[in-house]
Motif scaffolding. Sequence first.
Motif, PDB file in Angstrom:
ATOM      1  N   ARG A 105     -82.794   8.516 100.424  1.00 54.01           N
ATOM      2  CA  ARG A 105     -82.062   8.046  99.256  1.00 54.01           C
ATOM      3  C   ARG A 105     -80.725   8.777  99.186  1.00 54.01           C
ATOM      4  N   VAL A 106     -79.738   8.110  98.648  1.00 50.98           N
ATOM      5  CA  VAL A 106     -78.425   8.708  98.385  1.00 50.98           C
ATOM      6  C   VAL A 106     -78.068   8.301  96.972  1.00 50.98           C
ATOM      7  N   TYR A 114     -79.007   4.831  95.734  1.00 51.05           N
ATOM      8  CA  TYR A 114     -79.074   3.917  96.876  1.00 51.05           C
ATOM      9  C   TYR A 114     -80.236   4.280  97.788  1.00 51.05           C
ATOM     10  N   VAL A 134     -81.748   4.036 101.748  1.00 53.02           N
ATOM     11  CA  VAL A 134     -81.523   3.773 103.164  1.00 53.02           C
ATOM     12  C   VAL A 134     -82.861   3.295 103.712  1.00 53.02           C
ATOM     13  N   ASP A 139     -73.198  -5.470  97.626  1.00 54.93           N
ATOM     14  CA  ASP A 139     -72.999  -5.609  99.056  1.00 54.93           C
ATOM     15  C   ASP A 139     -74.273  -5.139  99.764  1.00 54.93           C
ATOM     16  N   PHE A 158     -75.306  -3.319 103.526  1.00 55.75           N
ATOM     17  CA  PHE A 158     -74.811  -2.720 104.774  1.00 55.75           C
ATOM     18  C   PHE A 158     -75.890  -2.750 105.848  1.00 55.75           C
ATOM     19  N   LEU A 181     -76.803  -1.622 109.964  1.00 50.98           N
ATOM     20  CA  LEU A 181     -76.538  -0.922 111.222  1.00 50.98           C
ATOM     21  C   LEU A 181     -77.675  -1.282 112.170  1.00 50.98           C
ATOM     22  N   LEU A 221     -81.028  -0.696 110.201  1.00 50.68           N
ATOM     23  CA  LEU A 221     -80.948   0.216 109.060  1.00 50.68           C
ATOM     24  C   LEU A 221     -80.046  -0.445 108.019  1.00 50.68           C
ATOM     25  N   VAL A 263     -78.321  -0.143 103.889  1.00 52.52           N
ATOM     26  CA  VAL A 263     -78.021   0.678 102.721  1.00 52.52           C
ATOM     27  C   VAL A 263     -77.702  -0.263 101.574  1.00 52.52           C
ATOM     28  N   PRO A 313     -78.417  -0.625  96.875  1.00 51.78           N
ATOM     29  CA  PRO A 313     -78.955   0.044  95.686  1.00 51.78           C
ATOM     30  C   PRO A 313     -80.489  -0.006  95.647  1.00 51.78           C
ATOM     31  N   VAL A 322     -69.783  -0.154 101.054  1.00 49.96           N
ATOM     32  CA  VAL A 322     -70.913  -0.797 100.391  1.00 49.96           C
ATOM     33  C   VAL A 322     -70.703  -0.550  98.906  1.00 49.96           C
ATOM     34  N   ASN A 323     -70.246  -1.551  98.211  1.00 49.43           N
ATOM     35  CA  ASN A 323     -69.878  -1.368  96.807  1.00 49.43           C
ATOM     36  C   ASN A 323     -68.883  -0.205  96.697  1.00 49.43           C
ATOM     37  N   ASP A 349     -75.154  13.082  96.189  1.00 47.54           N
ATOM     38  CA  ASP A 349     -75.880  13.374  97.409  1.00 47.54           C
ATOM     39  C   ASP A 349     -74.985  13.023  98.596  1.00 47.54           C
ATOM     40  N   PHE A 404     -75.481  11.634 102.645  1.00 49.07           N
ATOM     41  CA  PHE A 404     -76.418  11.166 103.668  1.00 49.07           C
ATOM     42  C   PHE A 404     -75.825  11.340 105.067  1.00 49.07           C
ATOM     43  N   THR A 464     -80.654  13.705 103.856  1.00 48.89           N
ATOM     44  CA  THR A 464     -79.771  13.677 102.689  1.00 48.89           C
ATOM     45  C   THR A 464     -79.675  15.070 102.087  1.00 48.89           C
TER      46      THR A 464
END
Lengths: 129, 129
Positions: free
Chosen positions: A26-27, A30, A32, A50, A52, A54, A100, A102, A104, B27-28, B50, B52, B82
């Motif tokens: 988590r960030v 958000y 991951v 949005d 993201f 990868l 991967l 990212v 919310p 991303v946002n 945080d 990441f 993180t």
Amino acid sequence: MTTEPIVLTEALATFDTLWSPRIVARVNAYDVRIAKVAGEHVWHAHDHTDEFFLVLDGELRIALREPAGERTVRLTKGAVFTVPRGVEHRPYAPEGAAILMVEPSGTPTVGDRHDAVPGHVDVTTGPRL
Amino acid sequence: MTTEPIVLTEALATFDTLWSPRIVARVNAYDVRIAKVAGEHVWHAHDHTDEFFLVLDGELRIALREPAGERTVRLTKGAVFTVPRGVEHRPYAPEGAAILMVEPSGTPTVGDRHDAVPGHVDVTTGPRL
């Protein structure tokens, strides 16, 4: 969440379900998430965020319905791309891929608007690994 | 930003400066940044966010000053971690590494509190690629 690093290949080895993201970090607010994917997801859109991507392994394609028309972006291993909020999109991976994402925390995998969800697509906000 | 996918290895090949992140996606209100690193960064903390980390190549170590004491986490290639907001930390990479970070747009590389910044560390919020 763990306070130790997570090796993504090891995390991916703990599950086999396709189109079923798992949260690895988590960030702030958000998540991951990582997922194994193959074949087609469903046309959907996230109206408020949005998304993201990868590509960790394999190749992911994302069909996009943009104002100028429909197009497909191709993400090879190690490529990144953000689908803007509100844009209808359909990820697919003919040969399979590991990805991967990212977005919310609490974002559903099928967005706020979507076509009928086929049985192989997990409707989830991503359980923890 | 581009509306085409970006291949991270190609993006990394466009610059050589160490500890100087480049933004590859948004991303946002968050930036996804990549950096080449080697040697030591500086002890610093982000009071409001945080941070990441994903290691794209090589190995990254992050020294952490936690309530229970100081420890170091080791991130091998493909590992994620993180650093929680407020935690003083010092990334370093004895053998060099390439990393990807996710944090709010505008987050300075040296945080809100930091030791004296050595000349090899870029104080930036990450220019676009």
